[in-house]
Scaffold this active site. Structure first.
Site, mmCIF file in Angstrom:
data_model
loop_
_atom_site.group_PDB
_atom_site.id
_atom_site.type_symbol
_atom_site.label_atom_id
_atom_site.label_comp_id
_atom_site.label_asym_id
_atom_site.label_seq_id
_atom_site.Cartn_x
_atom_site.Cartn_y
_atom_site.Cartn_z
ATOM 1 N N GLY A 274 14.964 -47.490 -9.680
ATOM 2 C CA GLY A 274 13.991 -46.886 -10.586
ATOM 3 C C GLY A 274 14.450 -45.513 -11.013
ATOM 4 O O GLY A 274 14.733 -45.258 -12.170
ATOM 5 N N CYS A 345 -4.137 -22.750 -7.900
ATOM 6 C CA CYS A 345 -4.594 -21.793 -6.881
ATOM 7 C C CYS A 345 -4.095 -22.210 -5.511
ATOM 8 O O CYS A 345 -4.874 -22.426 -4.571
ATOM 9 C CB CYS A 345 -6.117 -21.692 -6.902
ATOM 10 S SG CYS A 345 -6.800 -21.211 -8.496
ATOM 11 N N TYR A 374 9.494 -40.285 -11.342
ATOM 12 C CA TYR A 374 8.713 -39.684 -10.255
ATOM 13 C C TYR A 374 8.362 -38.223 -10.558
ATOM 14 O O TYR A 374 8.441 -37.362 -9.686
ATOM 15 C CB TYR A 374 9.473 -39.792 -8.926
ATOM 16 C CG TYR A 374 9.752 -41.208 -8.515
ATOM 17 C CD1 TYR A 374 8.719 -42.076 -8.216
ATOM 18 C CD2 TYR A 374 11.063 -41.690 -8.452
ATOM 19 C CE1 TYR A 374 8.974 -43.391 -7.848
ATOM 20 C CE2 TYR A 374 11.329 -43.003 -8.093
ATOM 21 C CZ TYR A 374 10.281 -43.843 -7.792
ATOM 22 O OH TYR A 374 10.535 -45.142 -7.433
#
Length: 404
Positions: A274, A345, A374
Site C-alpha cells: 500500500g 492544543c 497513511y
C-alpha cells in the site's frame, strides 16, 4: 530533493488564490502515481501478482488511477468494499484483517470476493456458516504467524511474535483440517505478512526465502494439496521519509524470480503493498501562521497539523519540509532550525523538528512531500473541529478534481 513538480506547485498556488483563510491542502499527482505503478508492475516476474492494499489511500481518484494498472485490491473492512464498488472496480479483491464482522463477510461474498484470508479457527467456522447460508463455496487463504529469527523482527512486526494477526504455526495443521472439512470453503493458499514499513531489501529477500521454504512444508500438511496454488507474501515495502531513496524493488523482484525458478512446485506469489504504491504521489501544503521562540527553540505554527497529517507522529519521524517563501519575498541569511507544529492544543502536534530553513516567515508555505499514504486517511480530522482540508487530484493538461 526540495524541488516540487510544476503541476503540483501550480495546484498549490491556485488553491491558495481561492482560499479565504490561510492554506492547508493535500495535492495528489495522479500522473506520477501511474508512472510509478507502471514501473513497479514492469519488474514483476512471471507468476507474481500485485494487489494494492487500499488502506494506504482509498480515495476514489487514487483507486480509479490504479484500476487499469494493478492485478487487484486488498481490503480489510466492509467500508473498503464500498469504496471499491463506488470506484466501479472490475478487478478481483481479497479480504484480510482481524475482527471481520459477519456483515462484512456477507458483503464480501455477495460482491464476489476472490479470497478471504482467515485469521483464526473461529473465523473459519463463521465463514463456513455464512458460505452455507449464501450457497457459495468460498476460496480462503490461511493467514499464518510463523516463527521468525530475531534478525527478521522489526518495530512494526506483524508476525513472529504475539500479535492478533493470523494463526501460529502450531495451529496450522488444525486450520487446514478444519477448512478441508468445510462444505463451503476451499483452501487456495497461505498468507504471511511479517513486517510493515520495512526499508531493507536484504530483509525482504530473507523473508521471501523463508516463506518459500515454509510453503512446501505447509502445503504438505493438506490432504488435498492440489487446490493450494497461492502464496500471499503481504506488503510492508518501506518508504524512506528522511533520505527519500527508493526501495530497490527491481532487486527484490529479481531475487524472487531466481528463487521461484529453483522450486519444482512454485506457488503463484501475490504482493499486496500500500504505502510503497501511493506514498510518493502526495503533498501536504500548509501556511505559516506564526513564528516564535520559546526556551531557546524556534517554532513555526502552521495551519493544519497532525489532525490532518498524522503520519510523522504515527511513524515517529521528522518529516521532510520544502519551504516556499511568500510571492515576491527573497529569503536571505543563515538557516535556522525550526520545529514545525500545527494548530492543536497538545504538545504532540509536531510535524517536524530541526528543519533548517532560511528566513522562514508568516505567510510562507511549507510543503510536506511523501504524503500519499497513511497521511490524511489515518488522521483524527475532527479533533478541535477545524475545517477539513481540501484534497486535490491533478492529472495531465491541468485537469484536477477535488474531494473532502
Amino acid at each position: 530533493m526540495d524541488k516540487l513538480p510544476t503541476t503540483v506547485l501550480d495546484a498549490i498556488e491556485q488553491a491558495r488564490s481561492r482560499a479565504a483563510d490561510p492554506l492547508a491542502v493535500f495535492v495528489y499527482d495522479l500522473d506520477a502515481l501511474a508512472r510509478h505503478v507502471r514501473e513497479v508492475m514492469a519488474e514483476l516476474p512471471a507468476g507474481v501478482e500485485l494487489y494494492y492494499a487500499i488502506k494506504a489511500n482509498s480515495e476514489a481518484p487514487i483507486l480509479q488511477t490504479l484500476l487499469p494498472l494493478v492485478d487487484g485490491f486488498e481490503i480489510s473492512s466492509g467500508g473498503e468494499i464500498e469504496r471499491l464498488q463506488a470506484a466501479a472496480s472490475d478487478k478481483p479483491f481479497v479480504f484480510s484483517g482481524p475482527g471481520k464482522l459477519d456483515s462484512d463477510l456477507r458483503a464480501a461474498l455477495n460482491h464476489g470476493v476472490a479470497a478471504i484470508h482467515v485469521e483464526s479457527l473461529g473465523e473459519i467456522d463463521r465463514l463456513q456458516r455464512i458460505g452455507a447460508e449464501l450457497g457459495r463455496v468460498q476460496a480462503v487463504f490461511i493467514r499464518i504467524n510463523p516463527e521468525l529469527p530475531a534478525t527478521l523482527s522489526s518495530r512494526l512486526a506483524m508476525a513472529g511474535t504475539a500479535t492478533p494477526f493470523g494463526l501460529d504455526e502450531a495451529d496450522v495443521p488444525e486450520a487446514i483440517r478444519r477448512v478441508e472439512a468445510c462444505s463451503h470453503l476451499r483452501l487456495e493458499g497461505f498468507h504471511v505478512h511479517a513486517m510493515s514499513h520495512q526499508q531493507q531489501v536484504e530483509r525482504h529477500e530473507q523473508l521471501l526465502d523463508l516463506y518459500l521454504q515454509r510453503w512446501t512444508q505447509w502445503k504438505a500438511l493438506a490432504t488435498r494439496p492440489g487446490t493450494i496454488t497461492h502464496l500471499n507474501v503481504g506488503g510492508g515495502i518501506g518508504v524512506d521519509y528522511l533520505s527519500r531513496e527508493r526501495f530497490d524493488w527491481a532487486r527484490l523482484c529479481r531475487h524472487l524470480e531466481q528463487r521461484l525458478g529453483e522450486l519444482r512446485d512454485a506457488p503463484l506469489v501475490r504482493f499486496e503493498p500500500g504505502r510503497f504504491i501511493s506514498a510518493f504521489c502526495g503533498y501536504y501544503a500548509i501556511e505559516v501562521l506564526d513564528a516564535k521562540s520559546s526556551h531557546g527553540q524556534h517554532f513555526l505554527v502552521c495551519r493544519g497539523g497532525t489532525h490532518q497529517f498524522r503520519l510523522p507522529v504515527a511513524q515517529g519521524h521528522d518529516h521532510p519540509v520544502i519551504h516556499l517563501p511568500a510571492t515576491g519575498r527573497a529569503p536571505s541569511g543563515a538557516p535556522r532550525p525550526w520545529t514545525i507544529v500545527g494548530q492543536l492544543c497538545t504538545p504532540k502536534d509536531v510535524l517536524s523538528r530541526g528543519r533548517q530553513l532560511v528566513d522562514a516567515a508568516v505567510g510562507d508555505l511549507l510543503v510536506l512531500p511523501l504524503a500519499g499514504a497513511y497521511g490524511y486517511n489515518i488522521s483524527h480530522a475532527d479533533f478541535l473541529c477545524h475545517p477539513r482540508p481540501e484534497q486535490l487530484f491533478i492529472r495531465a493538461e491541468g485537469r484536477r478534481g477535488g474531494a473532502g
